[in-house]
Design a protein around this motif. Sequence first.
Motif, PDB file in Angstrom:
ATOM      1  N   PRO A  44       0.973  -1.212   0.023  1.00 35.65           N
ATOM      2  CA  PRO A  44       0.002  -0.027  -0.089  1.00 35.65           C
ATOM      3  C   PRO A  44       0.900   1.172   0.087  1.00 35.65           C
ATOM      4  CG  PRO A  44      -0.101  -1.066   2.072  1.00 35.65           C
ATOM      5  CD  PRO A  44       0.623  -1.945   1.204  1.00 35.65           C
ATOM      6  N   ALA A  47       1.779   1.888  -3.621  1.00 35.63           N
ATOM      7  CA  ALA A  47       0.665   2.589  -4.190  1.00 35.63           C
ATOM      8  C   ALA A  47       0.282   4.099  -3.741  1.00 35.63           C
ATOM      9  CB  ALA A  47      -0.671   1.557  -3.960  1.00 35.63           C
ATOM     10  N   LYS A  48       0.490   4.214  -2.577  1.00 41.13           N
ATOM     11  CA  LYS A  48       0.215   5.496  -1.871  1.00 41.13           C
ATOM     12  C   LYS A  48       1.332   6.682  -2.630  1.00 41.13           C
ATOM     13  CE  LYS A  48       0.381   8.157   2.527  1.00 41.13           C
ATOM     14  NZ  LYS A  48       0.465   7.998   3.860  1.00 41.13           N
ATOM     15  N   GLU A  54      -6.881   2.276  -6.648  1.00 38.83           N
ATOM     16  CA  GLU A  54      -7.060   1.066  -5.598  1.00 38.83           C
ATOM     17  C   GLU A  54      -7.306  -0.032  -6.135  1.00 38.83           C
ATOM     18  OE1 GLU A  54      -8.208   1.375  -2.330  1.00 38.83           O
ATOM     19  OE2 GLU A  54      -7.332   3.522  -1.965  1.00 38.83           O
ATOM     20  N   GLU A  55      -7.975  -0.227  -7.204  1.00 34.43           N
ATOM     21  CA  GLU A  55      -7.872  -1.457  -7.902  1.00 34.43           C
ATOM     22  C   GLU A  55      -6.663  -2.345  -8.235  1.00 34.43           C
ATOM     23  OE1 GLU A  55      -9.278   1.364  -9.452  1.00 34.43           O
ATOM     24  OE2 GLU A  55     -11.238   1.261  -8.296  1.00 34.43           O
ATOM     25  N   LEU A  57      -4.022  -2.049  -6.442  1.00 32.95           N
ATOM     26  CA  LEU A  57      -3.662  -2.355  -4.950  1.00 32.95           C
ATOM     27  C   LEU A  57      -4.392  -3.660  -4.615  1.00 32.95           C
ATOM     28  CD1 LEU A  57      -1.755  -2.645  -2.527  1.00 32.95           C
ATOM     29  CD2 LEU A  57      -3.246  -0.818  -1.589  1.00 32.95           C
ATOM     30  N   ALA A  58      -5.751  -3.482  -4.846  1.00 36.24           N
ATOM     31  CA  ALA A  58      -6.633  -4.473  -4.497  1.00 36.24           C
ATOM     32  C   ALA A  58      -6.409  -5.924  -5.241  1.00 36.24           C
ATOM     33  CB  ALA A  58      -8.217  -4.285  -4.807  1.00 36.24           C
TER      34      ALA A  58
END
Length: 182
Positions: A44, A47-48, A54-55, A57-58
């Motif tokens: 995360p 990603a940040k 978000e997708e 990372l998910a």
Amino acid sequence: MEYKRPDMAPETLLEKVTLEALSALALGPPDHIGDIAPLEAVLPLIAKAWGLLEETLAEKTKRLERGKKLAAENKGGVPGEPLLECYDGVMIADLLWALLRTAARLKEGTERQAVYDAAALLDEGLNLQSFLLRGGRRSAGILWAKFRSVVREDDPEARADICGEASIFVSLLYAHGLAKTA
């Protein structure tokens, strides 16, 4: 001969860290699932730092959860995942540089430390030190010192300057890796 070192795309970094975590899960016994915590924690943050969706990372997190479930059942690696990829010197330099650049983009010292911790775990798993030391003990020491400086520095401009300084050593490692694989 001039060497041009491309920067690893953040999506590629996220994928490589995910695959390394999945590979560790496939190799380790069920009671060592927690050993990948630094790699899991850095996803995360990558990603940040880079503003990834978000997708994106998910999807990586979902794959990692599936790998942890299989590891807990002692069923080995996730089918269809390209696990246990062999890294050459160029790939190692690219990975370390991408993690250093990621740490430099994060505001919180604890987040930068988490990226450093993931790099240290990858250092152990991929044998980064072996490659780095072949590139020169002094260069390897300076690169890790720059990484630690990025972790400790609160000023974003100073972190950017440290990255600029570290870039020289990463370019040397990249050139060394190309020379060794040519």
